[in-house]
Design a protein around this motif. Structure first.
Motif, short mmCIF file in Angstrom:
data_model
loop_
_atom_site.label_atom_id
_atom_site.label_comp_id
_atom_site.label_asym_id
_atom_site.label_seq_id
_atom_site.Cartn_x
_atom_site.Cartn_y
_atom_site.Cartn_z
N GLY A 257 0.92 -1.25 -0.04
CA GLY A 257 -0.01 0.09 -0.01
C GLY A 257 0.86 1.29 -0.07
O GLY A 257 1.99 1.19 -0.43
N ARG A 258 0.36 2.41 0.38
CA ARG A 258 1.04 3.50 0.50
C ARG A 258 0.72 4.50 1.70
O ARG A 258 -0.66 4.28 2.36
CB ARG A 258 0.44 4.51 -0.67
CG ARG A 258 0.57 4.00 -2.06
CD ARG A 258 2.17 4.15 -2.36
NE ARG A 258 2.30 3.64 -4.03
CZ ARG A 258 2.42 2.36 -4.19
NH1 ARG A 258 2.32 1.40 -3.41
NH2 ARG A 258 2.61 2.03 -5.53
N LEU A 259 1.50 5.18 2.08
CA LEU A 259 1.49 5.92 3.50
C LEU A 259 1.25 7.50 2.87
O LEU A 259 2.05 8.00 1.97
CB LEU A 259 2.71 6.02 4.34
CG LEU A 259 2.55 6.28 5.66
CD1 LEU A 259 1.67 5.58 6.49
CD2 LEU A 259 3.73 6.17 6.51
N VAL A 260 0.10 7.97 3.09
CA VAL A 260 -0.21 9.35 2.37
C VAL A 260 -0.16 10.21 3.73
O VAL A 260 -1.05 10.24 4.56
CB VAL A 260 -1.71 9.21 1.71
CG1 VAL A 260 -2.00 10.70 1.18
CG2 VAL A 260 -1.46 8.35 0.42
N PRO A 261 0.53 11.52 3.64
CA PRO A 261 0.41 12.41 4.76
C PRO A 261 -0.78 12.93 4.98
O PRO A 261 -1.63 13.36 3.61
CB PRO A 261 1.52 13.45 4.39
CG PRO A 261 2.40 12.88 3.24
CD PRO A 261 1.47 11.72 2.62
N VAL A 262 -1.38 13.55 5.96
CA VAL A 262 -2.73 14.17 6.23
C VAL A 262 -2.12 15.04 7.70
O VAL A 262 -1.60 15.02 8.17
CB VAL A 262 -3.81 13.40 6.69
CG1 VAL A 262 -4.31 12.42 5.33
CG2 VAL A 262 -3.77 12.52 7.90
N THR A 263 -3.11 16.05 7.41
CA THR A 263 -2.96 17.22 8.53
C THR A 263 -4.46 17.15 9.29
O THR A 263 -5.24 17.47 9.03
CB THR A 263 -2.67 18.58 8.04
OG1 THR A 263 -1.37 18.49 7.22
CG2 THR A 263 -2.43 19.64 9.45
N VAL A 264 -3.75 16.97 10.73
CA VAL A 264 -5.22 17.39 11.71
C VAL A 264 -5.25 18.76 12.14
O VAL A 264 -3.88 19.26 12.49
CB VAL A 264 -5.11 16.47 12.85
CG1 VAL A 264 -6.18 16.74 13.93
CG2 VAL A 264 -5.12 15.12 12.34
N HIS A 265 -6.12 19.60 11.83
CA HIS A 265 -6.23 21.04 12.31
C HIS A 265 -6.95 21.16 13.55
O HIS A 265 -7.76 20.10 14.08
CB HIS A 265 -6.92 21.94 11.16
CG HIS A 265 -6.35 21.48 9.82
ND1 HIS A 265 -5.25 22.55 9.57
CD2 HIS A 265 -6.43 20.97 8.85
CE1 HIS A 265 -4.81 22.25 8.24
NE2 HIS A 265 -5.53 21.21 7.78
N PHE A 266 -6.76 22.26 14.23
CA PHE A 266 -7.61 22.41 15.57
C PHE A 266 -8.92 22.26 15.48
O PHE A 266 -9.60 21.71 16.35
CB PHE A 266 -6.97 23.77 16.06
CG PHE A 266 -7.70 24.19 17.60
CD1 PHE A 266 -7.25 23.95 18.67
CD2 PHE A 266 -8.87 25.11 17.38
CE1 PHE A 266 -7.93 23.77 19.70
CE2 PHE A 266 -9.36 25.37 18.56
CZ PHE A 266 -8.90 24.99 19.74
#
Length: 158
Positions: free
Chosen positions: A19-28
């Motif tokens: 598979g693949r590791l995809v960056p994501v961002t958690v915002h406040f």
């Protein structure tokens, strides 16, 4: 909110073997009143990670025309998610994505919401999609291009 990392999550190798590791961002504003990532935000972030992965492979997705959407004219049949440990702060994370099954008209994908390096799992699950004909909304086969790229994401059988 504490500054300590959760102690209960499952550990995984930082570089996934499939598979693949995809960056994501958690915002406040993704956090709930307790300062934890709201449970409904996990599937949204997984969906965004899949959209990014397919766009990187040349698929545009839905842009207002179901006929032109092709393989993105699909519907969710099932969603399963389990929450392993709380995400208690904004910042960089990742979604590990893979296909469990790639059928003629349907597929099952797996996912882990994890630390940016993939080492810590916060949530994991699977989702079943069915490809639909834009006119009849009945199941129809995936395109050969989609299937070829999908095969690259298949999890090896254990």
């Amino acid at each position: 909110m504490t500054a300590e990392a959760p102690t209960a999550p499952a550990a995984h190798p930082s570089a996934p073997e499939y598979g693949r590791l995809v960056p994501v961002t958690v915002h406040f504003d993704d956090l709930d009143a307790l300062g934890l990532l709201h449970n409904a935000r996990y599937p949204v972030m997984v969906e965004r990670a899949w959209a990014q992965l397919w766009q990187e492979r040349g698929f545009v997705g839905y842009a207002g025309d179901w006929e032109a959407a092709g393989d993105f004219c699909n519907a969710v049949r099932e969603l399963r998610i389990s929450y392993e440990a709380p995400v208690d702060r904004p910042g960089a994370y990742a979604v590990h994505l893979w296909l469990e099954r790639l059928g003629n008209t349907g597929l099952t994908y797996g996912f882990r919401f994890c630390s940016a390096d993939g080492a810590v799992t916060y949530a994991q699950g699977s989702r079943v999609l069915v490809r639909l004909d834009a006119t009849t909304l009945r199941p129809t086969p995936w395109s050969e291009r989609f299937r070829a790229l999908g095969r690259e994401l298949l999890r090896p059988e254990s």
